[in-house]
Every structure is written in C-alpha cells, then in structure tokens.
Design a protein around this motif. Sequence first.
Motif, short mmCIF file in Angstrom:
data_model
loop_
_atom_site.label_atom_id
_atom_site.label_comp_id
_atom_site.label_asym_id
_atom_site.label_seq_id
_atom_site.Cartn_x
_atom_site.Cartn_y
_atom_site.Cartn_z
N PHE A 193 30.56 39.27 40.93
CA PHE A 193 29.80 38.08 41.46
C PHE A 193 28.83 38.40 42.62
CE2 PHE A 193 29.53 35.32 45.35
CZ PHE A 193 28.38 34.30 44.88
N ALA A 194 29.33 39.32 43.78
CA ALA A 194 28.30 39.97 44.78
C ALA A 194 27.19 40.82 44.22
CB ALA A 194 29.42 40.54 45.83
N LEU A 195 27.57 41.41 43.38
CA LEU A 195 26.75 42.67 42.78
C LEU A 195 25.54 42.11 42.09
CD1 LEU A 195 28.92 45.56 41.77
CD2 LEU A 195 27.25 45.55 43.76
N THR A 196 26.14 41.05 41.05
CA THR A 196 25.15 40.16 40.36
C THR A 196 24.16 39.37 41.02
OG1 THR A 196 26.83 38.71 39.98
CG2 THR A 196 26.41 40.36 38.08
N LEU A 197 24.72 38.65 42.02
CA LEU A 197 23.95 37.71 42.90
C LEU A 197 22.86 38.74 43.68
CD1 LEU A 197 23.51 34.90 44.02
CD2 LEU A 197 24.94 35.52 45.90
N LEU A 198 23.16 40.00 44.31
CA LEU A 198 22.29 40.74 44.79
C LEU A 198 21.20 40.95 43.71
CD1 LEU A 198 21.54 42.59 47.27
CD2 LEU A 198 23.00 44.48 46.20
N GLY A 199 21.65 41.48 42.59
CA GLY A 199 20.59 41.86 41.68
C GLY A 199 19.63 40.74 41.40
N GLN A 200 20.30 39.54 41.18
CA GLN A 200 19.27 38.19 41.11
C GLN A 200 18.34 38.10 42.22
OE1 GLN A 200 21.49 34.53 41.02
NE2 GLN A 200 19.59 33.56 41.98
N SER A 201 18.65 38.52 43.50
CA SER A 201 18.02 38.12 44.69
C SER A 201 16.82 39.18 44.78
CB SER A 201 18.67 37.88 45.85
OG SER A 201 19.43 39.60 46.11
N GLY A 251 14.54 38.69 41.77
CA GLY A 251 13.65 37.35 41.98
C GLY A 251 12.79 37.41 43.21
N LEU A 252 13.17 38.46 44.22
CA LEU A 252 12.16 38.63 45.35
C LEU A 252 10.71 39.23 44.68
CD1 LEU A 252 11.37 38.87 48.13
CD2 LEU A 252 12.66 40.99 48.39
N ARG A 253 10.94 40.18 43.85
CA ARG A 253 9.90 40.89 43.14
C ARG A 253 8.99 40.03 42.14
NH1 ARG A 253 12.49 46.81 41.13
NH2 ARG A 253 12.91 47.65 43.27
N HIS A 260 12.71 28.85 44.99
CA HIS A 260 12.79 29.81 43.88
C HIS A 260 14.10 30.42 43.84
CE1 HIS A 260 12.16 33.61 41.55
NE2 HIS A 260 11.02 32.90 41.01
N PHE A 261 14.80 30.94 44.91
CA PHE A 261 16.20 31.39 45.01
C PHE A 261 17.11 30.42 44.87
CE2 PHE A 261 19.84 32.96 47.11
CZ PHE A 261 20.18 33.97 46.48
N ILE A 262 16.85 29.14 45.76
CA ILE A 262 17.89 28.20 45.74
C ILE A 262 17.95 27.49 44.39
CG2 ILE A 262 18.58 26.21 46.92
CD1 ILE A 262 17.06 27.16 49.42
N GLU A 263 17.06 27.28 43.95
CA GLU A 263 17.10 26.43 42.53
C GLU A 263 17.65 27.36 41.67
OE1 GLU A 263 13.86 24.44 39.37
OE2 GLU A 263 13.40 26.03 40.36
N ALA A 264 17.25 28.75 41.28
CA ALA A 264 17.72 29.29 40.44
C ALA A 264 19.54 29.61 40.60
CB ALA A 264 17.24 30.71 40.36
N THR A 265 19.81 29.67 41.95
CA THR A 265 21.08 30.14 41.97
C THR A 265 22.00 28.67 41.97
OG1 THR A 265 20.55 31.47 43.76
CG2 THR A 265 22.94 30.57 43.87
N PHE A 266 21.82 27.42 42.47
CA PHE A 266 22.60 26.32 42.33
C PHE A 266 22.37 25.76 41.05
CE2 PHE A 266 22.59 27.26 46.82
CZ PHE A 266 23.96 27.48 47.02
N GLU A 267 21.28 26.02 40.01
CA GLU A 267 21.12 25.22 38.89
C GLU A 267 22.31 26.10 38.02
OE1 GLU A 267 18.08 26.12 35.22
OE2 GLU A 267 17.31 26.12 37.39
#
Length: 222
Positions: free
Chosen positions: A18-26, A29-31, A55-62
């Motif tokens: 979970f932590a690795l994929t959330l890091l990858g998403q962030s 997503g930043l780029r 952008h980050f909050i919506e994608a995560t909690f969606e």
Amino acid sequence: MRRILYENGLSIVLFILFALTLLGQSVTGLREYNEDQREHGQPPVAYAEYLGTGHFIEATFENWESEFLQMAAFVLLTAFLYQKGSSESKDPGRVEEVDTRLLPEDIPEDAPWPVRRGGWVLKLYENSLSLAFAVLFILSLALHAVGGVEEYNQELFDHGAAGQQLTALEYMATSRFWFESFQNWQSEFLSVFAMVVLTIFLRQRASPESKPVYEAHAATER
C-alpha cells in the motif's frame, strides 16, 4: 523479531505494498499535475504542496471510498445471504459458529471486553466491523468531495470561469462527482462477484480464500 514477522507477515506485506503504491501514485501524480500547471502558465509545485492539492486528495479518496464501500457491503451481505459452493459464503445447510450466541456462563475468560461486558456494548461490538467500514466509507466520500471540488474549481479558474466555482456540497450534486464514484463502485462489486463465483470452481492450494483442492464444487467450505 522473526516471530513477529512470521505471525504478522500478511498485514506487514500488504501495508508495505500500500505504501509503495501510494508513493508511486503521488510521484507520478505530481509530474502530471506540474505538466498541467505549465500548460496553463502556472508555476510547478513541490511534492509536499502537491499532497494538499485537490488533484491528489480527490484521486486518493475516490478510490478509498469504493474499497470501503465494497468491504462494508460484503461484510453485511455475507451475514444473511448465501452462495452455495463458494468459499466466501456461509454454508446454507447449517448454522455457522459465527451465528452462535453464548450464555454468560459459557463466555471464555479471554473473550474481548465488550463480550464480557454485555448489553449495548456487546450489541455495538457485534456490528463493529461493518460499522467501521461504513464510517471509513463516509469519511472517504467526504474527502473525495473536498478534493474533487478543489480540482473542479481549479479547472474553472484555468478556463476563465472563476465566478462559477462550487462548494463541496454543490459539487456532490454534479454528475461528475457521481460518475467518478460509480465508475469505481461498479468495479469493486464486479471483483467481489468474481471472487464469490470463481471460488466455487477454481482453487488455490494453501490459500484460506480457496476451498481445498479435492473439495467438490457444490461444497460450501468455511
């Protein structure tokens, strides 16, 4: 330490994934966010600042919202609905241990405190798993709306329509909000449906999510 890792390996590995994929998403997503910023003549943001953007909050909690809805629904539905032959269902032909209620004198000493306490505390504890998932779903839904309206309003601003910006509650009334939700919800229910049905006919040796390899398709193994 080895014993802790051995006895808790499943939760540890899942949390690391979970932590690795959330890091990858962030990071990715930043780029993407900064590319969009440059296209609209806006300065790029730093990583820490990006984590507070819509952008980050919506994608995560969606996504979290759909996961917790799936789990809440699955926990509740499996309490009273059956699927003959599925390892994800109770056996429709017998009373399961999870359905039994013990008399006060039969409750073991090491039972959880709410069980020994009884009354409304026990009633709440009896439904605490589905309630926890329901609360997490509601919180994720709210944060999806908060992040979504910020992202939506930013898009309006970028396109010269700043005067049409919405509140979070107004955003929840838009088709965009529900499109974002339903497109995730349907995939979660499909995945649970696939698990329930496929475990009737298919096996995975050594997995508790599967019936024993030798078990008949019609057997409902728990």
